[in-house]
Design a protein around this motif. Structure first.
Motif, PDB file in Angstrom:
ATOM      1  N   ASP A  93       0.856  -1.191   0.000  1.00 52.81           N
ATOM      2  CA  ASP A  93       0.000   0.000   0.000  1.00 52.81           C
ATOM      3  C   ASP A  93       0.889   1.236   0.000  1.00 52.81           C
ATOM      4  O   ASP A  93       1.302   1.734   1.050  1.00 52.81           O
ATOM      5  N   LYS A  94       1.191   1.727  -1.193  1.00 49.49           N
ATOM      6  CA  LYS A  94       2.115   2.849  -1.324  1.00 49.49           C
ATOM      7  C   LYS A  94       1.604   4.099  -0.628  1.00 49.49           C
ATOM      8  O   LYS A  94       2.380   4.832  -0.002  1.00 49.49           O
ATOM      9  N   ALA A  95       0.313   4.365  -0.691  1.00 46.57           N
ATOM     10  CA  ALA A  95      -0.237   5.561  -0.047  1.00 46.57           C
ATOM     11  C   ALA A  95      -0.076   5.477   1.473  1.00 46.57           C
ATOM     12  O   ALA A  95       0.309   6.467   2.113  1.00 46.57           O
ATOM     13  N   ALA A  96      -0.354   4.327   2.050  1.00 43.80           N
ATOM     14  CA  ALA A  96      -0.183   4.158   3.497  1.00 43.80           C
ATOM     15  C   ALA A  96       1.278   4.318   3.896  1.00 43.80           C
ATOM     16  O   ALA A  96       1.591   4.921   4.927  1.00 43.80           O
ATOM     17  N   TYR A  97       2.181   3.792   3.071  1.00 45.34           N
ATOM     18  CA  TYR A  97       3.604   3.933   3.367  1.00 45.34           C
ATOM     19  C   TYR A  97       4.036   5.395   3.275  1.00 45.34           C
ATOM     20  O   TYR A  97       4.793   5.876   4.114  1.00 45.34           O
ATOM     21  N   ASP A  98       3.552   6.118   2.277  1.00 47.97           N
ATOM     22  CA  ASP A  98       3.891   7.539   2.153  1.00 47.97           C
ATOM     23  C   ASP A  98       3.378   8.336   3.351  1.00 47.97           C
ATOM     24  O   ASP A  98       4.074   9.224   3.856  1.00 47.97           O
ATOM     25  N   ILE A  99       2.173   8.022   3.812  1.00 45.53           N
ATOM     26  CA  ILE A  99       1.637   8.692   5.000  1.00 45.53           C
ATOM     27  C   ILE A  99       2.492   8.369   6.216  1.00 45.53           C
ATOM     28  O   ILE A  99       2.835   9.250   7.004  1.00 45.53           O
ATOM     29  N   PHE A 100       2.865   7.096   6.364  1.00 41.53           N
ATOM     30  CA  PHE A 100       3.723   6.701   7.478  1.00 41.53           C
ATOM     31  C   PHE A 100       5.047   7.454   7.449  1.00 41.53           C
ATOM     32  O   PHE A 100       5.502   7.983   8.465  1.00 41.53           O
ATOM     33  N   VAL A 101       5.692   7.511   6.284  1.00 40.70           N
ATOM     34  CA  VAL A 101       6.982   8.199   6.171  1.00 40.70           C
ATOM     35  C   VAL A 101       6.820   9.680   6.489  1.00 40.70           C
ATOM     36  O   VAL A 101       7.639  10.266   7.210  1.00 40.70           O
ATOM     37  N   PHE A 102       5.760  10.308   6.000  1.00 39.88           N
ATOM     38  CA  PHE A 102       5.544  11.734   6.254  1.00 39.88           C
ATOM     39  C   PHE A 102       5.354  12.003   7.748  1.00 39.88           C
ATOM     40  O   PHE A 102       6.008  12.867   8.319  1.00 39.88           O
ATOM     41  N   VAL A 103       4.461  11.254   8.384  1.00 36.61           N
ATOM     42  CA  VAL A 103       4.157  11.485   9.800  1.00 36.61           C
ATOM     43  C   VAL A 103       5.362  11.128  10.679  1.00 36.61           C
ATOM     44  O   VAL A 103       5.685  11.854  11.626  1.00 36.61           O
ATOM     45  N   ASN A 104       6.038  10.049  10.366  1.00 39.61           N
ATOM     46  CA  ASN A 104       7.211   9.650  11.139  1.00 39.61           C
ATOM     47  C   ASN A 104       8.323  10.691  11.001  1.00 39.61           C
ATOM     48  O   ASN A 104       8.968  11.060  11.984  1.00 39.61           O
ATOM     49  N   THR A 105       8.539  11.180   9.779  1.00 41.54           N
ATOM     50  CA  THR A 105       9.559  12.203   9.551  1.00 41.54           C
ATOM     51  C   THR A 105       9.186  13.503  10.233  1.00 41.54           C
ATOM     52  O   THR A 105      10.043  14.187  10.806  1.00 41.54           O
ATOM     53  N   LEU A 106       7.911  13.848  10.229  1.00 40.57           N
ATOM     54  CA  LEU A 106       7.453  15.057  10.913  1.00 40.57           C
ATOM     55  C   LEU A 106       7.707  14.954  12.416  1.00 40.57           C
ATOM     56  O   LEU A 106       8.216  15.902  13.033  1.00 40.57           O
ATOM     57  N   ALA A 107       7.398  13.815  13.017  1.00 42.23           N
ATOM     58  CA  ALA A 107       7.647  13.622  14.451  1.00 42.23           C
ATOM     59  C   ALA A 107       9.140  13.660  14.748  1.00 42.23           C
ATOM     60  O   ALA A 107       9.573  14.265  15.742  1.00 42.23           O
ATOM     61  N   PHE A 108       9.940  13.022  13.900  1.00 45.60           N
ATOM     62  CA  PHE A 108      11.394  13.027  14.086  1.00 45.60           C
ATOM     63  C   PHE A 108      11.947  14.445  14.000  1.00 45.60           C
ATOM     64  O   PHE A 108      12.719  14.883  14.855  1.00 45.60           O
ATOM     65  N   SER A 109      11.536  15.174  12.983  1.00 42.59           N
ATOM     66  CA  SER A 109      12.035  16.528  12.780  1.00 42.59           C
ATOM     67  C   SER A 109      11.583  17.474  13.888  1.00 42.59           C
ATOM     68  O   SER A 109      12.364  18.305  14.367  1.00 42.59           O
ATOM     69  N   ALA A 110      10.330  17.362  14.318  1.00 41.25           N
ATOM     70  CA  ALA A 110       9.845  18.215  15.407  1.00 41.25           C
ATOM     71  C   ALA A 110      10.602  17.932  16.700  1.00 41.25           C
ATOM     72  O   ALA A 110      10.935  18.852  17.460  1.00 41.25           O
ATOM     73  N   SER A 111      10.917  16.668  16.947  1.00 42.98           N
ATOM     74  CA  SER A 111      11.654  16.313  18.161  1.00 42.98           C
ATOM     75  C   SER A 111      13.091  16.807  18.114  1.00 42.98           C
ATOM     76  O   SER A 111      13.597  17.341  19.106  1.00 42.98           O
ATOM     77  N   THR A 112      13.758  16.636  16.985  1.00 44.88           N
ATOM     78  CA  THR A 112      15.127  17.149  16.900  1.00 44.88           C
ATOM     79  C   THR A 112      15.147  18.671  16.954  1.00 44.88           C
ATOM     80  O   THR A 112      16.059  19.260  17.524  1.00 44.88           O
ATOM     81  N   ASN A 113      14.120  19.305  16.409  1.00 43.86           N
ATOM     82  CA  ASN A 113      13.990  20.754  16.485  1.00 43.86           C
ATOM     83  C   ASN A 113      13.822  21.200  17.941  1.00 43.86           C
ATOM     84  O   ASN A 113      14.430  22.174  18.378  1.00 43.86           O
ATOM     85  N   THR A 114      13.015  20.477  18.700  1.00 41.06           N
ATOM     86  CA  THR A 114      12.807  20.803  20.116  1.00 41.06           C
ATOM     87  C   THR A 114      14.104  20.637  20.901  1.00 41.06           C
ATOM     88  O   THR A 114      14.466  21.495  21.714  1.00 41.06           O
ATOM     89  N   ILE A 115      14.820  19.552  20.650  1.00 35.57           N
ATOM     90  CA  ILE A 115      16.103  19.342  21.324  1.00 35.57           C
ATOM     91  C   ILE A 115      17.063  20.477  20.980  1.00 35.57           C
ATOM     92  O   ILE A 115      17.759  21.009  21.850  1.00 35.57           O
ATOM     93  N   LEU A 116      17.084  20.860  19.722  1.00 36.56           N
ATOM     94  CA  LEU A 116      17.954  21.940  19.282  1.00 36.56           C
ATOM     95  C   LEU A 116      17.657  23.237  20.037  1.00 36.56           C
ATOM     96  O   LEU A 116      18.570  23.882  20.554  1.00 36.56           O
TER      97      LEU A 116
END
Length: 178
Positions: A93-116
């Motif tokens: 399911d390519k659409a589900a995988y794209d959503i997963f990658v987007f949301v996971n990357t958003l959480a990762f980036s927001a967390s590293t931004n907060t640490i920064l």
């Protein structure tokens, strides 16, 4: 003997969340900062692990097309349709995988931004910045490694990476002009 700490509510259903909420006069900002660092570090670890091992796992071996091809044949008509180490969810399911990658990357980036932001002006600021940028590149490389080689959506990953940074800049601009 009077203390600044409120007593635990008699009925936990009422006022329990209020009891544990951060209060500037009662709680030192150091405690809130340390709590945020622990939580964001946990989120970074979980999202990085999810990027390396996505939901559904990864394919263990290459699958060739047509089915009569094998890895040892040198037939030019053979092509790999499923690469070992790539996400199973992407093929199902390519659409589900794209959503997963987007949301996971958003959480990762927001967390590293907060640490920064929490560690700016710390004694080891240069090392922290180097670590944050390095882990961001490692995250991107791991997402690229488990994604099908020809179908990665770099724009999707770029938006998810940049959104927390632009949100912070935008909110600072709004606060400045209020």
């Amino acid at each position: 003997m009077a203390t600044d700490q409120p007593t635990v509510p008699d009925n936990p259903a009422k006022g329990f969340n209020e009891f544990f909420r951060f209060k500037l006069g009662r709680d030192p900002p150091r405690d809130a900062r340390n709590t945020l660092l622990v939580v964001t570090t946990l989120i970074v670890a979980v999202t990085f692990q999810a990027a390396i091992n996505p939901p559904g796992g990864v394919w263990q071996d290459d699958t060739y097309s047509p089915a009569t091809c094998t890895a040892v044949t040198s037939d030019n008509n053979c092509s790999i349709i499923r690469h070992a180490g790539t996400s199973v969810l992407h093929y199902r399911d390519k659409a589900a995988y794209d959503i997963f990658v987007f949301v996971n990357t958003l959480a990762f980036s927001a967390s590293t931004n907060t640490i920064l932001y929490l560690l700016l002006d710390s004694p080891f600021q240069t090392e922290v910045l180097l670590s944050i940028y390095s882990i961001n590149f490692a995250y991107g490389a791991s997402v690229a490694a488990v994604h099908h080689p020809k179908t990665i959506n770099w724009w999707l990953i770029s938006v998810a990476y940049a959104l927390p940074y632009f949100s912070r800049v935008f909110s600072n601009i709004i606060k400045r002009y209020k």
